[in-house]
Design an enzyme around this catalytic site. Structure first.
Site, PDB file in Angstrom:
ATOM      1  N   HIS A 117       8.263  -5.075  -2.880  1.00 21.69           N
ATOM      2  CA  HIS A 117       9.615  -5.720  -3.087  1.00 21.69           C
ATOM      3  C   HIS A 117      10.463  -5.528  -3.986  1.00 21.69           C
ATOM      4  O   HIS A 117      11.637  -5.516  -4.055  1.00 21.69           O
ATOM      5  CB  HIS A 117       9.187  -7.221  -2.865  1.00 21.69           C
ATOM      6  CG  HIS A 117       8.655  -7.612  -1.375  1.00 21.69           C
ATOM      7  ND1 HIS A 117       8.899  -8.973  -0.887  1.00 21.69           N
ATOM      8  CD2 HIS A 117       8.162  -7.061  -0.536  1.00 21.69           C
ATOM      9  CE1 HIS A 117       8.449  -9.011   0.371  1.00 21.69           C
ATOM     10  NE2 HIS A 117       7.930  -7.734   0.520  1.00 21.69           N
TER      11      HIS A 117
ATOM     12  N   ASP B  51      13.829 -12.915  -0.566  1.00 21.38           N
ATOM     13  CA  ASP B  51      13.133 -12.055   0.274  1.00 21.38           C
ATOM     14  C   ASP B  51      12.478 -13.054   1.444  1.00 21.38           C
ATOM     15  O   ASP B  51      12.296 -14.058   1.467  1.00 21.38           O
ATOM     16  CB  ASP B  51      12.090 -10.949  -0.290  1.00 21.38           C
ATOM     17  CG  ASP B  51      11.078 -11.660  -1.167  1.00 21.38           C
ATOM     18  OD1 ASP B  51      10.757 -13.081  -0.793  1.00 21.38           O
ATOM     19  OD2 ASP B  51      10.527 -11.151  -1.983  1.00 21.38           O
TER      20      ASP B  51
ATOM     21  N   GLN C 136       5.389   7.489  -8.649  1.00 21.25           N
ATOM     22  CA  GLN C 136       5.474   7.913  -7.258  1.00 21.25           C
ATOM     23  C   GLN C 136       7.035   8.661  -6.873  1.00 21.25           C
ATOM     24  O   GLN C 136       6.801   9.657  -6.189  1.00 21.25           O
ATOM     25  CB  GLN C 136       5.310   6.662  -6.161  1.00 21.25           C
ATOM     26  CG  GLN C 136       5.301   7.096  -4.761  1.00 21.25           C
ATOM     27  CD  GLN C 136       4.615   6.264  -3.781  1.00 21.25           C
ATOM     28  OE1 GLN C 136       3.348   6.194  -3.677  1.00 21.25           O
ATOM     29  NE2 GLN C 136       5.398   5.530  -3.056  1.00 21.25           N
TER      30      GLN C 136
ATOM     31  N   HIS D  89      -0.275   4.423   2.844  1.00 24.98           N
ATOM     32  CA  HIS D  89      -0.724   3.413   3.475  1.00 24.98           C
ATOM     33  C   HIS D  89       0.532   2.677   4.187  1.00 24.98           C
ATOM     34  O   HIS D  89       0.337   1.620   5.172  1.00 24.98           O
ATOM     35  CB  HIS D  89      -1.234   2.087   2.727  1.00 24.98           C
ATOM     36  CG  HIS D  89       0.067   1.706   1.611  1.00 24.98           C
ATOM     37  ND1 HIS D  89       0.904   2.506   0.962  1.00 24.98           N
ATOM     38  CD2 HIS D  89       0.435   0.628   1.302  1.00 24.98           C
ATOM     39  CE1 HIS D  89       1.944   2.163   0.203  1.00 24.98           C
ATOM     40  NE2 HIS D  89       1.632   0.873   0.461  1.00 24.98           N
TER      41      HIS D  89
ATOM     42  N   TRP E  28       6.613   0.001   3.433  1.00 25.26           N
ATOM     43  CA  TRP E  28       7.664   0.546   3.721  1.00 25.26           C
ATOM     44  C   TRP E  28       8.562   0.954   2.680  1.00 25.26           C
ATOM     45  O   TRP E  28       9.440   2.037   2.889  1.00 25.26           O
ATOM     46  CB  TRP E  28       8.841  -0.765   4.556  1.00 25.26           C
ATOM     47  CG  TRP E  28      10.003  -0.101   5.093  1.00 25.26           C
ATOM     48  CD1 TRP E  28      11.368  -0.637   4.448  1.00 25.26           C
ATOM     49  CD2 TRP E  28      10.116   0.522   6.183  1.00 25.26           C
ATOM     50  NE1 TRP E  28      12.262   0.108   5.494  1.00 25.26           N
ATOM     51  CE2 TRP E  28      11.601   1.009   6.352  1.00 25.26           C
ATOM     52  CE3 TRP E  28       9.073   1.223   6.974  1.00 25.26           C
ATOM     53  CZ2 TRP E  28      11.836   1.535   7.605  1.00 25.26           C
ATOM     54  CZ3 TRP E  28       9.825   2.133   7.975  1.00 25.26           C
ATOM     55  CH2 TRP E  28      11.100   2.079   8.253  1.00 25.26           C
ATOM     56  N   ASN E  29       8.349   0.298   1.481  1.00 24.60           N
ATOM     57  CA  ASN E  29       8.853   1.351   0.323  1.00 24.60           C
ATOM     58  C   ASN E  29       8.354   2.556  -0.011  1.00 24.60           C
ATOM     59  O   ASN E  29       9.332   3.539  -0.196  1.00 24.60           O
ATOM     60  CB  ASN E  29       8.450   0.352  -0.983  1.00 24.60           C
ATOM     61  CG  ASN E  29       9.127   1.022  -2.129  1.00 24.60           C
ATOM     62  OD1 ASN E  29      10.554   0.873  -2.293  1.00 24.60           O
ATOM     63  ND2 ASN E  29       8.584   1.285  -2.973  1.00 24.60           N
ATOM     64  N   SER E  30       7.251   2.730   0.265  1.00 26.90           N
ATOM     65  CA  SER E  30       6.569   4.210   0.061  1.00 26.90           C
ATOM     66  C   SER E  30       7.272   5.162   1.241  1.00 26.90           C
ATOM     67  O   SER E  30       7.578   6.222   0.997  1.00 26.90           O
ATOM     68  CB  SER E  30       5.197   4.176   0.282  1.00 26.90           C
ATOM     69  OG  SER E  30       4.516   3.568  -1.003  1.00 26.90           O
TER      70      SER E  30
ATOM     71  N   ALA F  83      -0.859  -6.098   6.274  1.00 26.32           N
ATOM     72  CA  ALA F  83       0.510  -6.529   6.628  1.00 26.32           C
ATOM     73  C   ALA F  83       1.028  -5.916   7.942  1.00 26.32           C
ATOM     74  O   ALA F  83       0.541  -5.817   8.857  1.00 26.32           O
ATOM     75  CB  ALA F  83       1.264  -6.327   5.475  1.00 26.32           C
ATOM     76  N   GLU F  84       2.458  -5.363   7.612  1.00 27.10           N
ATOM     77  CA  GLU F  84       2.995  -4.597   8.981  1.00 27.10           C
ATOM     78  C   GLU F  84       2.787  -3.410   8.994  1.00 27.10           C
ATOM     79  O   GLU F  84       3.611  -2.541   9.787  1.00 27.10           O
ATOM     80  CB  GLU F  84       4.438  -5.024   8.948  1.00 27.10           C
ATOM     81  CG  GLU F  84       5.396  -4.364   8.203  1.00 27.10           C
ATOM     82  CD  GLU F  84       5.457  -4.280   6.748  1.00 27.10           C
ATOM     83  OE1 GLU F  84       6.454  -3.799   5.688  1.00 27.10           O
ATOM     84  OE2 GLU F  84       4.537  -5.269   5.998  1.00 27.10           O
ATOM     85  N   GLN F  85       1.951  -2.588   8.102  1.00 26.67           N
ATOM     86  CA  GLN F  85       1.828  -1.156   7.964  1.00 26.67           C
ATOM     87  C   GLN F  85       1.548  -0.522   9.214  1.00 26.67           C
ATOM     88  O   GLN F  85       1.869   0.659   9.501  1.00 26.67           O
ATOM     89  CB  GLN F  85       0.687  -0.788   6.905  1.00 26.67           C
ATOM     90  CG  GLN F  85       1.311  -1.410   5.457  1.00 26.67           C
ATOM     91  CD  GLN F  85       0.233  -1.322   4.337  1.00 26.67           C
ATOM     92  OE1 GLN F  85      -0.632  -1.000   4.383  1.00 26.67           O
ATOM     93  NE2 GLN F  85       0.611  -1.957   3.159  1.00 26.67           N
TER      94      GLN F  85
END
Length: 478
Positions: A20, A113, A351, A366, A369-371, A389-391
């Site tokens: 986030h 958020d 990263q 994983h 969403w950021n990755s 989570a939502e992964q």
């Protein structure tokens, strides 16, 4: 300074977690550098998040950072991570309110958020606009946005009969890809979803870290729908403003980047499970053997094993001792046997800089969403390994809809032979070539979206304009 010459001041409030913090920092930067606003970012975190502290030290001087720290020792480790985050956010609201009430010029908007939607009402009480920024896909947003349309019969059928959750105008969520809160049918969980949906309906707009060409069908459904709040249907504007991703430091010096400089172009696969993700000891061993068997060059960011909890590192205190123990779970002789082709990095790696490096071709991720966004904006194909989570939803979208990843298995311990196949599929096989070509096209699409005149640039410009108009009317007493 004349009223008309003042910069419009916008406040942002972000919950704990690098997934986030990174997009919120990028959003605050863009509001300043591209849209001439003034921004203050409230960062809620523990006193032990060294990765977040390091990132904040690199932040743009244009953004005013206000840390709100909570003692790690005050957080009950037996309480689920999501509940700890919610407790930290609730405890932070009085600090945010006091700061906003005293600062000059007064902020005209508060952007929060998903964990901060309760603060939308506070923003309105303070005479401000209230926006929600979802650093997620539009598909995940749709699950909350349309939740009031989902009756108990469908939710029970999802949990007990493993039937899909149908989202109006969007792809359904299969049970094997669902989020943890919907794996069982509990009224208290459903009420929490409904609360978030009501608060989304109170917002003056919802921003999402996606772009028009990436999720056209879902964004169309969201824009055409209204959400129920306070007994009436509200039409909440949806603003796709992505991809927002950390650009990386062009001249950063580090061991891992120096190692990558010595590797051939597009020859390395990068493995990382985010700032909070962990694997069990047996899985770390199998992953190591899989990488060795694949005979591919690799960079692996490794964390200590954390039992069966995939979020085991979310609030971990990062110390020298944890870095030393990170590699203790590797097979005997692994580091020696792979020293010419692999690099194991304890705890954390840069990263954004790794993914943009010329030698990196693939990313075992994983699916945070950021990755995922960072991988797409750098044109790096993925192997999906969702943890929490939502992964799992993100993994479905990346593989089945966008076509930029190979789908890995998310359940149980994955064996070395399967991991070897995943790596070789993305790095060597013909299938990987098509995926790599697709992710390069997605990269170009994202670049166009955020350039001046692009769809996401225009969306954020519209939000900035709304804030400017609101500030002028407030200052003029209209």
């Amino acid at each position: 300074m004349a009223v008309s010459e003042r910069k419009t001041h916008v406040a942002l409030l972000v919950s704990p977690g690098m997934g986030h913090l990174i997009p919120f920092l990028e959003l605050a930067d863009r509001l300043v550098l591209q849209h001439n606003l003034q921004t203050t970012l409230f960062v809620v975190n523990t006193d032990s998040s060294s990765a977040a502290d390091a990132l904040l030290l690199q932040k743009s001087s244009a953004v005013n950072i206000v840390p709100i720290r909570h003692s790690s020792s005050s957080l009950d480790p037996t309480v689920p991570v999501v509940d700890r985050i919610k407790a930290m956010m609730t405890a932070s609201y009085p600090h945010v309110r006091s700061y906003i009430a005293a600062v000059e010029p007064r902020p005209v908007a508060l952007i929060v958020d998903l964990f901060g939607t309760e603060a939308i009402a506070m923003a309105h009480e303070l005479g401000m606009l209230g926006f929600v920024f979802m650093p997620t896909s539009a598909w995940f947003l749709s699950l909350f946005f349309f939740f009031p349309c989902m009756d108990k019969q469908m939710l029970d059928a999802h949990a007990y009969n493993h039937e899909p959750v149908r989202i109006p105008g969007c792809s359904s969520v299969r049970f094997e890809d669902t989020i943890e809160g919907l794996e069982v049918s509990l009224e208290e969980v459903h009420e929490e979803f409904r609360r978030v949906a009501r608060e989304l309906g109170m917002a003056d707009g919802i921003l999402a870290n996606t772009w028009q060409d990436l999720e056209p069908t879902t964004l169309k459904a969201l824009n055409e729908a209204g959400t129920l709040s306070n007994g009436k249907v509200n039409k909440v504007p949806i603003y796709p403003i992505g991809p927002l991703a950390r650009r990386g430091e062009p001249n950063l010096e580090s061991e891992v980047l120096s190692w990558l400089d010595r590797q051939p172009d597009e020859s390395v696969i990068y493995i990382s499970f985010g700032s909070g993700g962990t694997l069990c000891e047996e899985q770390i061993t199998e992953l190591a053997w899989g990488l060795e068997l694949s005979q591919q060059r690799f960079v692996w960011v490794i964390r200590p094993a954390a039992g069966t909890d995939p979020m085991g590192a979310f609030f971990t205190v990062e110390t020298e001792s944890t870095e030393k123990t990170s590699t203790e779970y590797l097979p005997e002789g692994f580091l020696k046997r792979t020293e010419e082709v692999g690099l194991v990095v304890p705890m954390w790696g840069p990263q954004a800089e790794i993914l943009r490096h010329r030698s990196v071709r693939g990313f075992v991720t994983h699916c945070g969403w950021n990755s995922s966004i960072e991988s797409m904006v750098n044109g790096v194909a993925m192997v999906t390994w969702p943890l929490y989570a939502e992964q799992k939803m993100n993994a479905v979208m990346l593989t089945e809809e966008v076509g930029v990843a190979v789908r890995g298995r998310a359940e149980g311990v994955v064996g070395r032979a399967e991991i070897e196949r995943w790596v070789r599929r993305i790095m060597v096989d013909e299938e990987g070539r098509g995926i790599r070509e697709r992710v390069k096209a997605v990269k170009n699409s994202g670049e166009k979206a955020v350039c001046k005149g692009g769809s996401s640039y225009n969306s954020l410009a519209h939000v900035a304009s709304e804030c400017d108009i609101f500030r002028r009317r407030r200052d003029e007493g209209v």
